[in-house]
Design a protein around this motif. Sequence first.
Motif, mmCIF file in Angstrom:
data_model
loop_
_atom_site.group_PDB
_atom_site.id
_atom_site.type_symbol
_atom_site.label_atom_id
_atom_site.label_comp_id
_atom_site.label_asym_id
_atom_site.label_seq_id
_atom_site.Cartn_x
_atom_site.Cartn_y
_atom_site.Cartn_z
ATOM 1 N N VAL A 137 35.167 69.603 84.288
ATOM 2 C CA VAL A 137 35.280 68.909 83.003
ATOM 3 C C VAL A 137 36.725 68.457 82.864
ATOM 4 N N ARG A 138 36.904 67.199 82.522
ATOM 5 C CA ARG A 138 38.243 66.644 82.290
ATOM 6 C C ARG A 138 38.267 66.038 80.897
ATOM 7 N N PHE A 139 39.460 65.882 80.360
ATOM 8 C CA PHE A 139 39.634 65.291 79.034
ATOM 9 C C PHE A 139 40.401 63.983 79.163
ATOM 10 N N GLY A 140 39.956 62.977 78.412
ATOM 11 C CA GLY A 140 40.623 61.684 78.409
ATOM 12 C C GLY A 140 39.606 60.567 78.329
ATOM 13 N N ALA A 141 40.000 59.402 78.819
ATOM 14 C CA ALA A 141 39.102 58.253 78.882
ATOM 15 C C ALA A 141 38.277 58.368 80.163
ATOM 16 N N LEU A 190 28.466 67.636 96.644
ATOM 17 C CA LEU A 190 28.391 66.902 95.383
ATOM 18 C C LEU A 190 29.321 67.553 94.379
ATOM 19 N N ARG A 191 30.008 66.741 93.607
ATOM 20 C CA ARG A 191 30.778 67.248 92.479
ATOM 21 C C ARG A 191 30.345 66.476 91.246
ATOM 22 N N LEU A 192 29.936 67.211 90.227
ATOM 23 C CA LEU A 192 29.578 66.623 88.945
ATOM 24 C C LEU A 192 30.816 66.640 88.068
ATOM 25 N N ILE A 193 31.093 65.532 87.417
ATOM 26 C CA ILE A 193 32.235 65.456 86.513
ATOM 27 C C ILE A 193 31.767 64.980 85.152
ATOM 28 N N ASN A 194 32.263 65.647 84.129
ATOM 29 C CA ASN A 194 32.022 65.213 82.758
ATOM 30 C C ASN A 194 33.379 65.009 82.121
ATOM 31 N N VAL A 195 33.537 63.902 81.419
ATOM 32 C CA VAL A 195 34.803 63.602 80.750
ATOM 33 C C VAL A 195 34.583 63.691 79.247
ATOM 34 N N GLN A 196 35.327 64.565 78.633
ATOM 35 C CA GLN A 196 35.275 64.746 77.185
ATOM 36 C C GLN A 196 36.384 63.908 76.548
ATOM 37 N N PRO A 197 36.099 63.271 75.422
ATOM 38 C CA PRO A 197 37.121 62.447 74.775
ATOM 39 C C PRO A 197 38.207 63.311 74.133
ATOM 40 N N LEU A 198 39.398 62.770 74.090
ATOM 41 C CA LEU A 198 40.486 63.436 73.382
ATOM 42 C C LEU A 198 40.296 63.227 71.888
ATOM 43 N N VAL A 199 40.652 64.223 71.108
ATOM 44 C CA VAL A 199 40.550 64.116 69.653
ATOM 45 C C VAL A 199 41.738 63.297 69.154
ATOM 46 N N PRO A 200 41.484 62.248 68.365
ATOM 47 C CA PRO A 200 42.590 61.452 67.833
ATOM 48 C C PRO A 200 43.531 62.309 66.978
ATOM 49 N N VAL A 201 44.797 62.037 67.072
ATOM 50 C CA VAL A 201 45.814 62.804 66.345
ATOM 51 C C VAL A 201 45.526 62.825 64.845
ATOM 52 N N ALA A 202 44.965 61.766 64.312
ATOM 53 C CA ALA A 202 44.683 61.690 62.872
ATOM 54 C C ALA A 202 43.687 62.764 62.418
ATOM 55 N N PHE A 203 42.876 63.295 63.353
ATOM 56 C CA PHE A 203 41.860 64.285 62.997
ATOM 57 C C PHE A 203 42.277 65.724 63.273
ATOM 58 N N VAL A 204 43.443 65.925 63.845
ATOM 59 C CA VAL A 204 43.871 67.266 64.254
ATOM 60 C C VAL A 204 43.861 68.255 63.096
ATOM 61 N N ASP A 205 44.217 67.814 61.924
ATOM 62 C CA ASP A 205 44.253 68.726 60.766
ATOM 63 C C ASP A 205 42.864 69.102 60.268
ATOM 64 N N TYR A 206 41.835 68.419 60.720
ATOM 65 C CA TYR A 206 40.487 68.630 60.204
ATOM 66 C C TYR A 206 39.553 69.356 61.158
ATOM 67 N N ILE A 207 40.057 69.754 62.299
ATOM 68 C CA ILE A 207 39.216 70.452 63.272
ATOM 69 C C ILE A 207 39.797 71.830 63.557
ATOM 70 N N PRO A 208 38.967 72.759 64.027
ATOM 71 C CA PRO A 208 39.474 74.093 64.351
ATOM 72 C C PRO A 208 40.520 74.022 65.467
ATOM 73 N N PRO A 209 41.457 74.945 65.492
ATOM 74 C CA PRO A 209 42.518 74.900 66.503
ATOM 75 C C PRO A 209 42.002 75.035 67.943
ATOM 76 N N ASN A 210 40.871 75.665 68.138
ATOM 77 C CA ASN A 210 40.332 75.852 69.487
ATOM 78 C C ASN A 210 39.199 74.870 69.798
ATOM 79 N N PHE A 211 39.161 73.754 69.111
ATOM 80 C CA PHE A 211 38.078 72.777 69.271
ATOM 81 C C PHE A 211 37.963 72.270 70.710
#
Length: 142
Positions: A87-91, A36-57
């Motif tokens: 864990v993967r990032f994207g849609a 078994l492999r468990l996969i979780n997909v985390q959403p990408l942070v929209p470019v418009a929010f990059v200035d408002y989140i920590p650099p290591n978010f």
Amino acid sequence: MYKKILVPVDLSDPEMTTHALDAALALAKTGAEASLRLINVQPLVPVAFVDYIPPNFDEEMREAAEKDLAALAAKVELPHERVSSIVRFGAVYPEVLAEAEDWGADLIVVGSHRPTMATYLLGSNAKTIVRHARCSVLVVRQ
């Protein structure tokens, strides 16, 4: 029967995850040495929010998701060498399909909600995974 079973995990919906994981585990136990492999997909942070989140978010999100997946994997009643997580990032659906290809899954077990009007208008990840997967897909309803 199945050798490699991929289970997409929605960490925000433990009930749906439990149903899918239970079905995948039952199938893995009937097969000889199925993994078994468990996969979780985390959403990408929209470019418009990059200035408002920590650099290591993104790294913090990855670490938190990996920790939660490891805790879930530890509860799976299979030998530890037969259970893995990623864990993967994207849609969601493109990343699940890509992981199925990369890992060589022969079955994807995905949990799904009962269809609603929003699902009909916007689509669902489960529907798209079923439509585009190159391996078998089992959709588990709550």
